[in-house]
Design a protein around this motif. Sequence first.
Motif, short mmCIF file in Angstrom:
data_model
loop_
_atom_site.label_atom_id
_atom_site.label_comp_id
_atom_site.label_asym_id
_atom_site.label_seq_id
_atom_site.Cartn_x
_atom_site.Cartn_y
_atom_site.Cartn_z
N ARG A 25 -1.78 64.05 39.24
CA ARG A 25 -0.96 65.94 39.33
C ARG A 25 0.26 65.70 38.38
NH1 ARG A 25 -4.25 69.44 41.93
NH2 ARG A 25 -2.75 71.23 42.16
N VAL A 26 0.81 67.04 37.99
CA VAL A 26 2.59 66.99 37.77
C VAL A 26 3.24 68.45 38.48
CG1 VAL A 26 4.25 66.59 35.62
CG2 VAL A 26 1.40 65.88 35.98
N SER A 32 16.63 69.26 40.20
CA SER A 32 16.50 67.65 38.86
C SER A 32 15.17 67.12 39.07
CB SER A 32 17.98 67.38 38.92
OG SER A 32 17.48 66.56 40.46
N ARG A 33 14.36 66.61 40.00
CA ARG A 33 13.53 66.25 39.51
C ARG A 33 11.58 66.34 39.28
NH1 ARG A 33 14.33 62.81 45.67
NH2 ARG A 33 14.57 65.01 45.72
N LEU A 34 11.31 66.17 37.79
CA LEU A 34 10.46 65.83 38.21
C LEU A 34 9.08 65.14 38.65
CD1 LEU A 34 8.03 66.97 35.84
CD2 LEU A 34 8.55 64.85 34.24
N GLU A 35 8.03 65.24 39.15
CA GLU A 35 7.53 64.92 39.51
C GLU A 35 5.25 64.14 39.48
OE1 GLU A 35 6.89 64.88 44.54
OE2 GLU A 35 5.20 65.91 43.91
N TRP A 36 5.49 62.99 39.37
CA TRP A 36 3.93 63.23 39.09
C TRP A 36 2.68 62.34 40.16
CZ3 TRP A 36 7.76 61.03 36.45
CH2 TRP A 36 7.82 59.49 35.50
N SER A 37 2.26 62.19 40.27
CA SER A 37 0.85 61.25 41.13
C SER A 37 0.14 60.86 40.87
CB SER A 37 1.38 62.34 42.88
OG SER A 37 0.54 63.43 42.74
N VAL A 38 -0.91 60.07 41.54
CA VAL A 38 -2.36 59.86 40.84
C VAL A 38 -3.07 59.12 42.47
CG1 VAL A 38 -1.11 57.44 40.31
CG2 VAL A 38 -3.57 58.59 39.84
N SER A 39 -3.97 59.85 42.89
CA SER A 39 -4.58 58.91 43.98
C SER A 39 -5.37 58.03 43.41
CB SER A 39 -5.61 60.06 44.03
OG SER A 39 -4.33 61.33 45.10
N GLN A 71 16.83 55.98 38.05
CA GLN A 71 16.79 58.04 37.58
C GLN A 71 14.86 57.80 38.74
OE1 GLN A 71 19.60 57.87 37.03
NE2 GLN A 71 19.01 59.57 36.47
N MET A 72 13.99 56.65 38.34
CA MET A 72 13.13 57.33 39.17
C MET A 72 12.61 57.23 40.93
SD MET A 72 9.29 55.90 37.47
CE MET A 72 9.02 54.19 38.61
N GLN A 73 12.39 57.26 41.43
CA GLN A 73 11.89 56.99 43.06
C GLN A 73 10.49 56.64 43.23
OE1 GLN A 73 12.45 60.47 45.45
NE2 GLN A 73 12.63 59.66 47.04
N ALA A 74 10.08 56.25 43.48
CA ALA A 74 7.99 56.06 43.84
C ALA A 74 8.18 55.56 45.06
CB ALA A 74 7.72 54.87 42.67
N LYS A 419 -2.46 56.68 47.36
CA LYS A 419 -1.49 57.78 46.26
C LYS A 419 -0.26 57.47 46.60
CE LYS A 419 -0.13 62.82 46.17
NZ LYS A 419 -0.44 63.94 47.43
N HIS A 420 -0.21 57.30 44.77
CA HIS A 420 1.28 56.77 44.00
C HIS A 420 1.68 57.93 43.90
CE1 HIS A 420 0.44 53.02 44.00
NE2 HIS A 420 -0.43 52.95 43.20
N VAL A 421 3.47 58.52 44.40
CA VAL A 421 3.88 59.45 44.14
C VAL A 421 5.62 59.10 42.94
CG1 VAL A 421 5.41 61.20 44.97
CG2 VAL A 421 3.71 61.25 45.73
N PHE A 422 5.69 59.66 42.04
CA PHE A 422 6.80 58.84 40.83
C PHE A 422 7.76 60.07 41.51
CE2 PHE A 422 3.25 56.34 40.03
CZ PHE A 422 3.83 55.17 40.44
N ARG A 423 8.86 60.01 41.21
CA ARG A 423 10.01 60.85 41.03
C ARG A 423 11.13 61.00 40.01
NH1 ARG A 423 10.25 63.43 47.41
NH2 ARG A 423 8.41 64.16 47.70
#
Length: 508
Positions: A25-26, A32-39, A71-74, A419-423
Amino acid sequence: MAIAELTEHYVTAQQAAADQAGQVRVGVHDASRLEWSVSIPLPASGTVDYSLRVEIQIPQSAFVRHVPWDQMQAYTRLDGPAIAAHGDVVTIDALRRGALAMASQLARASDGFARHCRLAGSLFATAAHSELEDALTIWIEAALRIAQEARERMARPAETDKCELATERALVDEYISVRLLEALAGAERALSNLVESKSAHIARLSPVFAAVEDRLAEVLAAEVAYRAERGFGNADPSSPVALERYLERSSRLKKHFQEVLFLERETFHVAERAYHWIAGFVAVLASTWAFAWQLALSTRARPAETVSSGLITLALFAGLIYATKDRMKEIGRQWMTTRVHQFWGAQRITRYRAPARRIPGRDVIVSARESFGQCSTSLPDPLNPEAGATVPISVLTYEHKGTVESHRQLLASGVRRVKHVFRYDLSPMFARLDDALKPVPVLDGASRKVRFIDAPRCYRVPIKVEVCVGGERHEELATLVLHKRGLERLDREKDSNPSLAEIGIEPA
């Protein structure tokens, strides 16, 4: 179909779809932050290999050179805990996992209501008024039933409860209330969007929408009264302080319960780990080279030349040797660092361990190799591709390759996915964007005079996310719309949320 059967069928269908392969999912997390996640499904035995690749195409005029890792938070958490029976809930962690399972079911009920609203707004919708009203109302009843059953299982105090367990049950009760209000708000938002749509047949459905809104208001009023009775703070629209406190409390509750599912991360950058060894080795080579030349020059120098022009020549050669030595050290470090990245296949190595309070041995659940790349390229001009004109862009590429380990204890507790979540923070580029509003001349039809109106100046950034799990590949394409003030929205090419018809459920 009964409400309980509908809820169970819908949740089971989404659970099975998520367990088959990696859901990606995106979205836009904030301004300011774009997020994508994968299960990734937790395997019953052995391991599961997966890969994730994210590509962000930024116009070169707006791109700012930066360190992507900064710039990335995970973060990574377990997903899919089961709700335990009332008699089995004896620990604080079990209560927290059960509350999260309830929140997941409420979110799915809210998504089901929203999806049914979109189906009702379709030009091909043919459902009768009574069927549509029942279909929309049943999602509200499902959310209410989920909350009531969760309170019965987890929030009702027991005589044998210790003080800390009784406090946790009270927090569970408040968290259930917050998530129920969020589900009702999502349903109201979806219904409002449907009412405001331009479909021709929407006007004929006004009685249906009025009845559904009345039921939503009734459930919402009952929950607000319940919160007042229990002493939970309510969101008072006339008091900014009360609204601020409500949002802060909701955020704290969410973090309190989700913390139990987070995996502990251990990470290191390959270049940093090998930097001192590489620097030392290259320094030895460069110093040896410089010493050899210095020794050769000193043996060739004659005493007569030490006070003549030969001294100047010797000094120049010595300076050249030392300058070359420094460049050899720098080039050698860069060359060997690149080779180290190629050898390890990544720039960063990360391991995710189960928390000690859940798995005493802190077993490794996920291990991953990550890399970030930046490059400049050009694309054909979309206005006239055949003319040979190009548009320069900068491409950010994030690659993540990992392995998920099987764990019987986690599977037995109801965990089904990791579940990984990246911002990713895109705020560095905002300063280089044009003004968010630009004056545009228009002709006033009444006065026949030219006037100016403010039009939004937006930029579009293509996003591509690819996930491969167990040989199955999933792809998400979207376009990020942003302006100088921040991220605006994300335009997706498809909707991955299953409908009632797609999962085999017929409205009651």
